[in-house]
Design an enzyme around this catalytic site. Sequence first.
Site, PDB file in Angstrom:
ATOM      1  N   GLU A 162     -10.353  -4.866   5.299  1.00 54.99           N
ATOM      2  CA  GLU A 162      -8.801  -5.608   5.497  1.00 54.99           C
ATOM      3  C   GLU A 162      -8.968  -6.080   7.038  1.00 54.99           C
ATOM      4  O   GLU A 162      -8.117  -5.662   7.531  1.00 54.99           O
ATOM      5  CB  GLU A 162      -7.679  -4.679   5.193  1.00 54.99           C
ATOM      6  N   HIS A 190      -8.502  -4.523  -0.921  1.00 54.31           N
ATOM      7  CA  HIS A 190      -8.751  -5.651  -0.366  1.00 54.31           C
ATOM      8  C   HIS A 190     -10.142  -6.175  -0.298  1.00 54.31           C
ATOM      9  O   HIS A 190     -10.526  -7.070  -0.668  1.00 54.31           O
ATOM     10  CB  HIS A 190      -8.186  -5.426   1.349  1.00 54.31           C
TER      11      HIS A 190
HETATM   12 ZN    ZN Z   1      -2.436  -1.829   1.020  1.00 48.88          ZN
END
Ligand code: ZN
Length: 505
Positions: A354, A379
């Site tokens: 992320e 992510h």
């Molecule tokens: Zn999260």
Amino acid sequence: MAVSPQRPLVAVLCLLLYFLRSGLSVPDPRQREALMKLEASMQTGGQVVLTDAEQRLDALLFKMKQEEIRKADFPPSMHFFQARHLIDSSPIFSLMQKMPKGGALHVHDLSMVSVDWLVKNVTYRPNCYMCCTDNRSIRFIFSSRWPKALPRCSAWTLLENLRAKTVNVTDLDNSIEGNLTLFTHQDPESVYPSQDVVWDRFEQGFLALWGLVTYAPVFRDYYHEGLTQFYADNVMYLELRALLPEIYELDGSFHDTAFTLKTYQEVTTRFTDQHPDFFGARIIFTINRGVNLSVMVRAVEEAMKLQRDFPDFMAGFDMVGREDSGRPLWFFREALSLPAERGVTLPFFFHAGETDLEGTDVDQNLLDALLFNTSRIGHGFALLRHPVARDMSRKRGVAVEVCPISNQVTKLVKDLRNHPAAALMSEDHPMVISSDDPAMFGSSGLSHDFYEAFVGFGGLSSHLGTLKQLAMNSIRYSSLSPPQQEKALALWQRRWDKFISENTR
Ligand SMILES: [Zn+2]
Ligand SMILES: *[C@@H]1O[C@H](CO)[C@@H](O)[C@H](O)[C@H]1NC(C)=O
Ligand SMILES: *[C@@H]1O[C@H](CO)[C@@H](O)[C@H](O)[C@H]1NC(C)=O
Ligand SMILES: *[C@@H]1O[C@H](CO)[C@@H](O)[C@H](O)[C@H]1NC(C)=O
Ligand SMILES: *[C@@H]1O[C@H](CO)[C@@H](O)[C@H](O)[C@H]1NC(C)=O
Ligand SMILES: *[C@@H]1O[C@H](CO)[C@@H](O)[C@H](O)[C@H]1NC(C)=O
Ligand SMILES: *[C@@H]1O[C@H](CO)[C@@H](O)[C@H](O)[C@H]1NC(C)=O
């Protein structure tokens, strides 16, 4: 006059001859057609065979999407805060809401309920105190006596008294609400000029929520309300990343972590009893990645114990907080290898990638998550830049939990047509769509994120088969056992068939 069906073919041949004579060669259109078909079949949902009714709905969706793209304000290209009202009035969004989306596999405990409910319901309960920090954030506590002052926070005031003295209570309530969410009607680019500012407000928001949500009576109602909101959005299953905070009572006493997990389990059972077409929920225990190694060791030990005591309800373990400022997974390697060393099962569901900081220690989290046998990747925004990690994730069926709105709000991507998941979706990489912290972003359940995925990075090539596959992925890549998955899938299929028949009349 009837037009001969041969005509177009004749025209193509003439054209070919023309180009051949002029020395140019046009690629074989049949080969072109075959290549286009091949690409289309490789994408997420590319192998899904649609029924007649599904094909009718698909054609309708395609037309709606073409119209949406023609609009001057195309929502996926805008910041979600400015696009939300446009999305809410979109006919595609209304279908996304009605569509059975399966499970939400990446959602956080403190951001699953709309802040409107918190302000209107929770802050109006008796014994609720508030103070303002010296940088204009707020904190709450419920207490039977006047609470002890917090450092760098004004004196506590009883909200009930404050409201009685306030001329415009709507203004006060709006300012409380503004502290609990990142959503704003102002220009998001000027309110949040950098990732640092977003994350700082994010963390302050969580601290403000903390005292409200971790009060025992609120905690039960909050989670029940969260399930209600996801259920209303046609989500049938939840894997909740939960910090399992120590829940407090009005007299200031605290319960332990097991109590928190037990409460989650009781409320889930009550909810599924009330709603038989809701499949249930499981918990992924999380801890902030800012802690030191000894705290992490204790957290992993606690997680192993909880996993043993609540095998049906605990799904596993993960870390939360901003990756760029927290510690990388490799820093915690001694803690994270404890389960394997002790022969204990503790599935991991790591947030990884992320980030847009390529080549940093944190950027290695993707590979490290896979080396620690993570079950899914939270992510995976940076996955495209790591061909080895991408390949491992694909081969092992480690799904990426794509959270489009979250990535946009935290400024990893501006225009959701450019989200890296577009590439993953074009090759049917294992993935699910989720919403991360819907209340923080002012989104609801999964529908807004499904809209962004389907209309934004899905473009015109994603279709009803894509949506169907994404919903089924959310069950297939869940932590449910294979027999449970079969049951969940059957339940989902019944809801899906109903959705199709109700929307193709
Ligand atoms: Zn999260
Ligand atoms: C707050 O929520 C609880 C639980 O859903 C409900 O019983 C109660 O009536 C609500 N109170 C208000 C003031 O809305
Ligand atoms: C607010 O204060 C806290 C400490 O009390 C600090 O950690 C945080 O960075 C500050 N936020 C802003 C926006 O200044
Ligand atoms: C209170 O403030 C809100 C929002 O600023 C405004 O719409 C409303 O008219 C105000 N109410 C009164 C009684 O002044
Ligand atoms: C947070 O609450 C304080 C106190 O009510 C207020 O001054 C501030 O504007 C609020 N912040 C936001 C972002 O709404
Ligand atoms: C780790 O953090 C805890 C809690 O903040 C603290 O009590 C402890 O002293 C720290 N340990 C080390 C080795 O720094
Ligand atoms: C990951 O899985 C492999 C193969 O099952 C196993 O050999 C290895 O010990 C596991 N590693 C960890 C850290 O659990």
